[in-house]
Structure formats: C-alpha cells, structure tokens
Design a protein around this motif. Structure first.
Motif, mmCIF file in Angstrom:
data_model
loop_
_atom_site.group_PDB
_atom_site.id
_atom_site.type_symbol
_atom_site.label_atom_id
_atom_site.label_comp_id
_atom_site.label_asym_id
_atom_site.label_seq_id
_atom_site.Cartn_x
_atom_site.Cartn_y
_atom_site.Cartn_z
ATOM 1 N N ARG A 82 0.839 -1.192 0.000
ATOM 2 C CA ARG A 82 0.000 0.000 0.000
ATOM 3 C C ARG A 82 0.883 1.254 0.000
ATOM 4 N NH1 ARG A 82 -3.046 -3.025 3.887
ATOM 5 N NH2 ARG A 82 -5.097 -3.603 3.068
ATOM 6 N N ALA A 119 -4.293 5.969 1.188
ATOM 7 C CA ALA A 119 -4.942 5.437 -0.009
ATOM 8 C C ALA A 119 -5.058 3.928 0.120
ATOM 9 C CB ALA A 119 -4.142 5.810 -1.248
ATOM 10 N N PRO A 121 -5.582 1.153 -2.464
ATOM 11 C CA PRO A 121 -5.794 0.456 -3.737
ATOM 12 C C PRO A 121 -6.200 -0.989 -3.484
ATOM 13 C CG PRO A 121 -3.449 0.737 -3.309
ATOM 14 C CD PRO A 121 -4.170 1.504 -2.244
ATOM 15 N N ALA A 122 -6.992 -1.532 -4.378
ATOM 16 C CA ALA A 122 -7.467 -2.911 -4.216
ATOM 17 C C ALA A 122 -6.292 -3.891 -4.225
ATOM 18 C CB ALA A 122 -8.444 -3.247 -5.330
ATOM 19 N N LYS A 125 -5.329 -5.027 -7.570
ATOM 20 C CA LYS A 125 -4.550 -4.060 -8.347
ATOM 21 C C LYS A 125 -3.091 -4.073 -7.901
ATOM 22 C CE LYS A 125 -6.444 -0.225 -9.493
ATOM 23 N NZ LYS A 125 -6.996 1.154 -9.522
ATOM 24 N N ARG A 126 -2.850 -4.175 -6.608
ATOM 25 C CA ARG A 126 -1.471 -4.233 -6.125
ATOM 26 C C ARG A 126 -0.779 -5.499 -6.621
ATOM 27 N NH1 ARG A 126 -1.449 -4.955 -0.928
ATOM 28 N NH2 ARG A 126 -3.659 -4.881 -0.440
ATOM 29 N N ASP A 291 -7.144 -1.105 -13.412
ATOM 30 C CA ASP A 291 -7.235 0.351 -13.294
ATOM 31 C C ASP A 291 -8.627 0.869 -13.619
ATOM 32 O OD1 ASP A 291 -4.694 0.841 -12.391
ATOM 33 O OD2 ASP A 291 -3.818 1.120 -14.383
ATOM 34 N N ASP A 295 -9.303 3.592 -7.174
ATOM 35 C CA ASP A 295 -8.818 3.489 -5.799
ATOM 36 C C ASP A 295 -9.601 4.461 -4.918
ATOM 37 O OD1 ASP A 295 -6.938 1.755 -6.785
ATOM 38 O OD2 ASP A 295 -5.361 3.284 -6.958
ATOM 39 N N TRP A 296 -9.708 4.142 -3.660
ATOM 40 C CA TRP A 296 -10.322 5.089 -2.732
ATOM 41 C C TRP A 296 -9.342 5.354 -1.603
ATOM 42 C CZ3 TRP A 296 -11.374 3.806 2.393
ATOM 43 C CH2 TRP A 296 -11.276 2.445 2.715
ATOM 44 N N SER A 297 -9.516 6.482 -0.946
ATOM 45 C CA SER A 297 -8.631 6.878 0.140
ATOM 46 C C SER A 297 -9.466 7.456 1.275
ATOM 47 C CB SER A 297 -7.607 7.905 -0.333
ATOM 48 O OG SER A 297 -8.257 9.064 -0.825
#
Length: 455
Positions: A82, A119, A121-122, A125-126, A291, A295-297
């Motif tokens: 992350r 943040a 990210p899923a 995705k990582r 993508d 992403d959410w934060s």
C-alpha cells in the motif's frame, strides 16, 4: 616422391630433373608451430570449452541483465504494498483581518488540525502491479539467455575461425618453403644446363620464381587475417592473442540431427524471450483492467479548538469519478490487449522461422560433414597422387617443372577448400551446439578456463 601435403612430421624433399635434393622441406608440424607462436612460450592450449567459459565469465552484458532482473524483482515487492500514509498539520480558517486577525482561539471556526490520510488500492490491483514487474524480471532473464547463447556461439565461431586461419597460414608456409627449395633446384639446373636445354631450364626457373612470389603474396594476406582472427577471439576471452589453441572437438552429428528441432522448439532462446515479452504484455493488460476500478482513500482529522470551543474530529473518504471510462480507461485496456495480439502473432511467426532455419542448419551440417569425409577419403589422395605422378614425370624428363607446380597449386587449392568447408561446417555446428540452454548437472564444478581437456 612424398606430396607437399603429406601427414605432419614427414620430411619432404624437392625434386630436380634426374635427382633428389638433400635439403629437407620443413615438416608441416613445424609450420603449424610457426603459425602459433604461443607454443614456443609453453602457454597452455586454449580449448573450445575453456574459451566459451572464459567469455561467459568475462561478459558484462550477462551481468547487466542479472542486475536488471534484480532491479525488477525489488521493484515488484514495493509495487505490491500500500502507499505510505500521509500525515498533515494545518491551521484552518485563520482570520487575517479585523480585531481577531491571526488569532487561533478567538473565532469558533479556527482550529489547529492534524490529519492522517491513506490510499487503499485494491489488493488485486497491487498484485497486478507486482506481477507486471515480475514479468519484467523474466524478460531480463530471457534476454540474458539470448545474450548467453549468442556469446557462446560467437566465441566458438571466433575460435574455429582462428583455428582455420592458422591452418591456412601453415599450408601456405609449407608451400612457400617447398617452392623456395624448388627454385634453388631450378637455379642449379639452369646453371648446369647445356646450351641446347638452356631455354627450357630458364622457363623452369621463371615458373619456380613466380610460384615463390605467388606463395609469398598469399602468405602475407593470410598472416594479416590471422592477426585479426587472434584479436577477435581475444576480444571474447580476454586471453593473450598468441595463446595457442587446443584440439578442436569432433564435429559429429548432434542429437538434434536424429530428433529434429521441433521437440525442442520451445527452448529456443528467441522464442523464450518472445514468450516472456508476451507474458509482460498480458500483465500490462491485466493492470489496465484493474485500473478500471478506482482506488479510494480515507482521511481522519483531529481539530483542536480549546480552550474556548470544543475539539472536533473529521472523517473523509475520497473516490475518483471515472466519468469518461469509455474514452480513457477502456481505451488504455484496448491498447494493451492489441499489444498482446501483436506479440502473439510475432511469436508465432518467429516460431515458424526458427524451426525452418534450424532444420536448414541441420541439413547443411550433415551435408558439410559428408563433403568433408569425401574430400578426405577421395579427393585429397587423388590430388597427392597427381603431385607424385607429375614429380615422377619431371624426374624422368617427361614433364616440365610447370606441370609439377600446377599440380601443387591444385593440391594447395584443395587443401584450402577443405579448410573453408571445415570452417563453414564448424560455424553451423557452433550455432546448433550452443543454441539451446544447457543446465549444469547438480554439484558440477565450473569449467576451468585453463583446462586443456580435449573436446
């Protein structure tokens, strides 16, 4: 009369009409020693296997690809994590006018805040980002395999080219020495010839003189080429150019000759590299697919307002609005998928070309081996017999010296043709022998670059 191309170690004597000179011609083994000055210094011969090993150890191109693979793998670990959280300090709603200007406690809206932002990210995705860099590491390793195969092949070809050039120089030196002795004999015959045979003796002398000049000219060119060949091999191995060579390996038919190359096609370094690049493109496409999910934060903020007002806590969540996904994220994904299709097509085309090329090399190698065997078994004995017959006729007064010299030139041309054929066959053998990666057996010791074991 022995041929000028007799086996190494046999002494050859020039022939004059009616008698044999007692001045021996330098044996071919001695000429080979002269062609390789390192022999006189006692240096250990450089075998083909040792030359290839030394080139691999010395290569910086392989080390560069190892470093590239390590770099990509280190980055892959980081990409799977992350992002670092963000710590922020702020003063919010500070008045800058009026009686309360720059006061942090007079206005109810003014606060001293500290916030923490992160943040999220899923995980998929990582993982996609990490896998993309892992595929880059595999591309670097596949590139290393291609460069290693090319390095082994080029070193082996340089080794064979130097060996062939040393053979040419040895043959030309042997021919030149014999022509010089024949010239001495022709000069003696010219001085002792009766007036009736003076013209014939003069013609023989001129022919012998021309033969010496031709051999000298050919030798000058061959010696210059030998210097270049030694430097070319030293460029790969780092050894001194004058270090002598060991025995050449037997150019026996390879295992691929019996099975064909089709069962080994997937091991071809170029195809392995194409597969690695295809896998990297597929990882790119998967990352583009991930993508499409934003992403959410989140942010947590504490606002200090005491002593006059109550403290406060704020919680915020941020999500990007992909309001035009069809024209942005979807277009990127489509481009990545098109790249995958491109690399798939290129790999298939390269696979067909590699198979056809390798099968062609196998056929040419077999033909070269058969032609070399034919020269050794049929053509060389006939050429040597032709020289012997011409010399016998010359001794008996039934042939001119020019006939003997012509027979020797034909024999030398055949010897040179044999060297050229052996070199072209050796080039094919090197391309096939060092085409596929070879894994060292468990516990095997590395090759000693100074080893002199015969191949």
């Amino acid at each position: 009369m022995p041929s000028p191309f007799a086996a190494a170690g046999r002494t050859v004597y020039p022939v004059v009409r009616g008698r044999r000179s007692k001045s021996p011609f330098i044996p071919l083994a001695v000429a080979l020693c002269l062609a390789a000055p390192g022999w006189a210094s006692g240096a250990e011969p450089l075998s083909l296997q040792a030359a290839v090993h030394a080139a691999q150890v010395r290569s910086q191109a392989l080390s560069a690809q190892d470093a590239a693979a390590r770099s990509a793998r280190e980055a892959a670990v980081a990409a799977g994590q992350r992002p670092d959280p963000v710590l922020r300090f702020s003063i919010n709603s500070l008045p800058i006018e009026g009686d309360n200007r720059f006061s942090t406690s007079a206005e109810p809206m003014t606060s001293k805040a500290v916030s923490l932002m992160q943040a999220f990210p899923a995980e998929s995705k990582r993982q996609a980002r990490s896998q993309r860099l892992e595929r880059e590491a595999e591309v670097a390793l596949a590139t290393r395999a291609v460069r290693a195969a090319n390095l082994r092949r080029d070193t082996a070809i340089a080794w064979f080219e130097r060996q062939a050039q040393e053979k040419r120089v040895a043959l030309l030196r042997a021919q030149l020495n014999e022509n010089r002795l024949q010239l001495q004999a022709a000069e003696a015959a010219t001085r002792g010839a009766l007036p009736a045979g003076a013209n014939s003796a003069s013609v023989d002398w001129l022919n012998a003189r021309d033969a010496v000049a031709q051999a000298q000219q050919a030798l000058l060119g061959a010696e210059a080429s030998l210097v270049n060949a030694r430097q070319a091999l030293a460029r790969w191995t780092g050894e001194t150019p004058d270090r002598p060579l060991g025995d050449a390996p037997a150019l026996a038919p390879l295992a691929l000759s019996a099975t064909g190359f089709a069962p080994h096609l997937q091991q071809h370094p170029d195809l392995a590299l194409a597969s690695a690049r295809l896998a990297a493109a597929e990882a790119d496409a998967e990352l583009a697919r991930q993508d499409r999910q934003p992403d959410w934060s989140g942010e947590l903020m504490f606002s200090h307002r005491r002593p006059r007002f109550d403290n406060m806590v704020s919680l915020a969540v941020s999500v990007p609005l992909q309001w035009d996904r069809a024209q942005r994220q979807d277009r990127v994904l489509a481009a990545r998928l098109a790249r995958v299709d491109e690399l798939q097509a290129e790999r298939e085309e390269r696979s067909r070309g590699a198979l056809a090329e390798t099968e062609r090399w196998l056929a040419a190698l077999q033909a070269g081996l058969e032609q070399s065997a034919l020269i050794d078994s049929a053509r060389l004995p006939l050429a040597r017999q032709r020289v012997d017959l011409a010399q016998a006729a010359y001794r008996g007064g039934n042939a001119r010296l020019g006939d003997v010299l012509a027979a020797r030139r034909m024999a030398l041309a055949l010897e040179m043709e044999r060297v050229d054929l052996q070199l072209s066959t050796a080039r094919l053998w090197a391309r096939l022998e060092y085409l596929l990666p070879v894994a060292s057996p468990p516990g095997a010791a590395p090759v000693d670059p100074t080893a002199t074991t015969k191949e």
